[in-house]
Design an enzyme around this catalytic site. Structure first.
Site, PDB file in Angstrom:
ATOM      1  N   ARG A 295       2.404  79.634 -93.440  1.00 18.44           N
ATOM      2  CA  ARG A 295       1.115  80.070 -92.909  1.00 18.44           C
ATOM      3  C   ARG A 295       0.182  80.584 -94.002  1.00 18.44           C
ATOM      4  O   ARG A 295      -1.028  80.635 -93.818  1.00 18.44           O
ATOM      5  CB  ARG A 295       1.329  81.140 -91.828  1.00 18.44           C
ATOM      6  CG  ARG A 295       0.221  81.136 -90.779  1.00 18.44           C
ATOM      7  CD  ARG A 295       0.506  82.068 -89.635  1.00 18.44           C
ATOM      8  NE  ARG A 295       0.848  83.379 -90.132  1.00 18.44           N
ATOM      9  CZ  ARG A 295       1.848  84.119 -89.646  1.00 18.44           C
ATOM     10  NH1 ARG A 295       2.586  83.656 -88.659  1.00 18.44           N
ATOM     11  NH2 ARG A 295       2.101  85.305 -90.140  1.00 18.44           N
TER      12      ARG A 295
ATOM     13  N   LYS B 183     -17.233  67.557 -92.849  1.00 16.16           N
ATOM     14  CA  LYS B 183     -18.380  66.691 -93.125  1.00 16.16           C
ATOM     15  C   LYS B 183     -18.174  65.940 -94.450  1.00 16.16           C
ATOM     16  O   LYS B 183     -17.332  65.076 -94.529  1.00 16.16           O
ATOM     17  CB  LYS B 183     -19.663  67.528 -93.117  1.00 16.16           C
ATOM     18  CG  LYS B 183     -19.805  68.430 -91.863  1.00 16.16           C
ATOM     19  CD  LYS B 183     -20.109  67.628 -90.617  1.00 16.16           C
ATOM     20  CE  LYS B 183     -20.000  68.401 -89.310  1.00 16.16           C
ATOM     21  NZ  LYS B 183     -20.734  69.628 -89.190  1.00 16.16           N
TER      22      LYS B 183
ATOM     23  N   ASP C  33     -23.972  79.708 -93.952  1.00 13.27           N
ATOM     24  CA  ASP C  33     -23.359  78.401 -93.674  1.00 13.27           C
ATOM     25  C   ASP C  33     -23.954  77.400 -94.660  1.00 13.27           C
ATOM     26  O   ASP C  33     -25.145  77.099 -94.612  1.00 13.27           O
ATOM     27  CB  ASP C  33     -23.649  77.994 -92.221  1.00 13.27           C
ATOM     28  CG  ASP C  33     -22.936  76.701 -91.822  1.00 13.27           C
ATOM     29  OD1 ASP C  33     -22.733  75.831 -92.704  1.00 13.27           O
ATOM     30  OD2 ASP C  33     -22.603  76.543 -90.636  1.00 13.27           O
TER      31      ASP C  33
ATOM     32  N   TYR D 139     -26.312  76.435 -86.403  1.00 11.60           N
ATOM     33  CA  TYR D 139     -25.460  75.461 -85.726  1.00 11.60           C
ATOM     34  C   TYR D 139     -25.246  75.902 -84.269  1.00 11.60           C
ATOM     35  O   TYR D 139     -24.901  77.056 -84.010  1.00 11.60           O
ATOM     36  CB  TYR D 139     -24.147  75.416 -86.505  1.00 11.60           C
ATOM     37  CG  TYR D 139     -23.081  74.509 -85.984  1.00 11.60           C
ATOM     38  CD1 TYR D 139     -23.291  73.136 -85.900  1.00 11.60           C
ATOM     39  CD2 TYR D 139     -21.832  75.019 -85.606  1.00 11.60           C
ATOM     40  CE1 TYR D 139     -22.285  72.303 -85.442  1.00 11.60           C
ATOM     41  CE2 TYR D 139     -20.825  74.185 -85.151  1.00 11.60           C
ATOM     42  CZ  TYR D 139     -21.067  72.822 -85.068  1.00 11.60           C
ATOM     43  OH  TYR D 139     -20.073  72.003 -84.623  1.00 11.60           O
TER      44      TYR D 139
HETATM   45  C1  PLP Z   1     -20.297  70.663 -88.194  1.00 13.24           C
HETATM   46  C2  PLP Z   1     -20.827  71.988 -88.553  1.00 13.24           C
HETATM   47  C3  PLP Z   1     -20.057  73.136 -88.390  1.00 13.24           C
HETATM   48  C4  PLP Z   1     -18.718  73.129 -87.710  1.00 13.24           C
HETATM   49  O1  PLP Z   1     -17.741  72.418 -88.372  1.00 13.24           O
HETATM   50  P1  PLP Z   1     -16.478  71.841 -87.554  1.00 13.24           P
HETATM   51  O2  PLP Z   1     -15.533  71.494 -88.627  1.00 13.24           O
HETATM   52  O3  PLP Z   1     -16.982  70.694 -86.747  1.00 13.24           O
HETATM   53  O4  PLP Z   1     -15.976  72.967 -86.691  1.00 13.24           O
HETATM   54  C5  PLP Z   1     -20.581  74.329 -88.811  1.00 13.24           C
HETATM   55  N1  PLP Z   1     -21.794  74.402 -89.366  1.00 13.24           N
HETATM   56  C6  PLP Z   1     -22.572  73.325 -89.528  1.00 13.24           C
HETATM   57  C7  PLP Z   1     -23.922  73.472 -90.149  1.00 13.24           C
HETATM   58  C8  PLP Z   1     -22.113  72.088 -89.128  1.00 13.24           C
HETATM   59  O5  PLP Z   1     -22.910  71.017 -89.272  1.00 13.24           O
END
Ligand code: PLP
Length: 413
Positions: free
Chosen positions: A67, A217, A192, A120
């Site tokens: 973990r 992404k 973010d 988001y």
């Molecule tokens: C896709 C996204 C997330 C979340 O990511 P996941 O891996 O899909 O949970 C968070 N912030 C932004 C800006 C995103 O585009």
């Protein structure tokens, strides 16, 4: 080998998180660190186990139990820390898990948090509505540019949460300004950084405490793994790490491996995505059906100067607003309504997949409900908004596909 003084980030990213072969130590190392799968790790004896646990309790990263990550996750952590210029990195099973953990790490009942209007969707829909309210943490949304922040700060404000460029229409935040405010009020600034995927923009260097990345992404880059990361400054690390640990977050070694492999080619992929996106964005700007194109690289984009100052490039995300008058006219002429018009456009595309997320090699399209995604800015009287992720197809093919979709809307009158 010749010493190279200051290799660029693109160059260094090919080697990050990998042991260096030496004549004395590891004489040969794999180019890609292997996948180490383990829950249990065995110790030689009691004294060794106590020693490892003591070092772990003191904050050292040691192999101790699955973990806490194995060598595969540790290699990815090191690479992300170096890419972002952080102190340490914590991995998460998704980007959203990283975000939710940051809220839980820095906020307690009675606290107040300021959140950029551009965040988001699930931050607003799920974290604010389902978690913060239950924890009795209050929140206010601020203009992404931070212009109204001083009037919204409260004595109990403990965190500022920003996302730049924002989701949907890519509003820019001035992180230098936000971090000045955060520092003077002793508030944690969490950003973010998914749009830049940790490569095109480094919030920690601009004064942020945590940079969150959805590795799902561009880092993974092939639409087949979910992954999140929090790159932390030294001061934010312990809170983030302890909270993540208490929540039991762990990333599979296979997923960490895929992300580290993706990271190597991310700079060249991003450049190709951005070149295609710039071409499509400029083409869309010339379409009479389009009222506005959103892409921070465009000089017409609001906050373009911030992008130019703080970012080293762009990604493949662009959005367009259909001209409201034109859209209403076509919807009326076809008796299909605005939603029907958007459906017709999307369903006429063949090279753009219809689905959530982005950052993979293929182009995607998704209608955006901006009116429901913002509370400071009013989007209720705007035309329909569509987001495109520009993939690695030849841009000419994408333009032909988009041209076909525009023609499917017909021309009224
Ligand atoms: C896709 C996204 C997330 C979340 O990511 P996941 O891996 O899909 O949970 C968070 N912030 C932004 C800006 C995103 O585009």
């Amino acid at each position: 080998m010749r010493d190279i003084d200051a290799p660029r980030l693109q160059t260094r990213m090919l080697h990050m998180g990998r042991p260096v072969p030496t004549a004395e130590g590891a004489r040969a190392v794999p180019v890609n660190p292997g996948i180490m799968r383990a829950s249990t790790l065995l110790y030689a004896d009691m004294a060794t186990m106590r020693e490892v646990h003591r070092r772990r309790a003191e904050g050292e990263r040691v192999l101790s139990y699955g973990r806490h990550g194995t060598e595969t996750a540790h290699a990815l952590e090191d690479a992300l820390t170096e890419m972002e210029g952080g102190y340490r990195t914590r991995l998460f099973p998704s980007g959203l898990a990283a975000i939710a953990t940051a809220f839980l790490a820095f906020l307690a009942p009675g606290d107040h948090v300021l959140i950029s209007d551009s965040v988001y969707g699930p931050v607003r829909k799920n974290i604010c509505a389902d978690i913060l309210s239950r924890l009795q943490v209050t929140h206010d949304f601020i203009d992404p540019d931070g212009s109204d922040i001083r009037g919204k700060l409260k004595p109990r404000t403990r965190m500022i949460y920003a996302e730049s460029p924002g989701s949907g229409v890519y509003e820019m935040s001035d992180l230098r300004e936000l971090s000045t405010v955060a520092k003077s009020h002793g508030v944690t600034l969490v950003v973010d950084n998914t749009w830049a995927s940790g490569y095109l923009h480094h919030p920690l260097a601009l004064g942020a405490d945590v940079s969150l990345i959805a590795g799902t992404k561009y880092i993974v880059g092939h639409s087949d793994v979910m992954l999140g990361a929090a790159v932390c400054s030294q001061s934010s690390w312990a809170r983030m790490e302890r909270t993540a640990h208490a929540l039991g977050h762990v990333v599979s070694p296979d997923d960490a491996y895929a992300a580290l492999r993706g990271l190597r080619t991310m700079p060249v992929r991003l450049a190709a995505h951005a070149a295609g996106a710039a071409e499509v964005a400029q083409w869309l700007q010339r379409r009479p059906e389009v009222a506005e194109v959103f892409y921070p690289l465009l000089p017409t984009h609001r906050g373009h100067d911030i992008w130019q100052r703080d970012f080293t490039g762009a990604c493949g995300l662009i959005s367009m607003e259909l001209d409201r008058g034109y859209a209403l006219e076509q919807a009326y002429a076809g008796a299909i309504g605005l939603q029907g018009l958007v459906d017709r456009f999307v369903d006429s595309l063949s090279l753009f997949g219809l689905g959530a997320s982005w950052g993979g090699f293929e182009s995607l399209v998704l209608p955006m409900n901006m009116a429901a995604s913002r509370s400071v800015a009013d989007w209720s009287r705007r035309g329909p908004i569509l987001r495109f992720h520009i993939g690695l197809e030849h841009p000419a093919d994408l333009l032909a596909d988009l041209g076909h979709a525009f023609r499917s809307l017909g021309t009224a009158g």
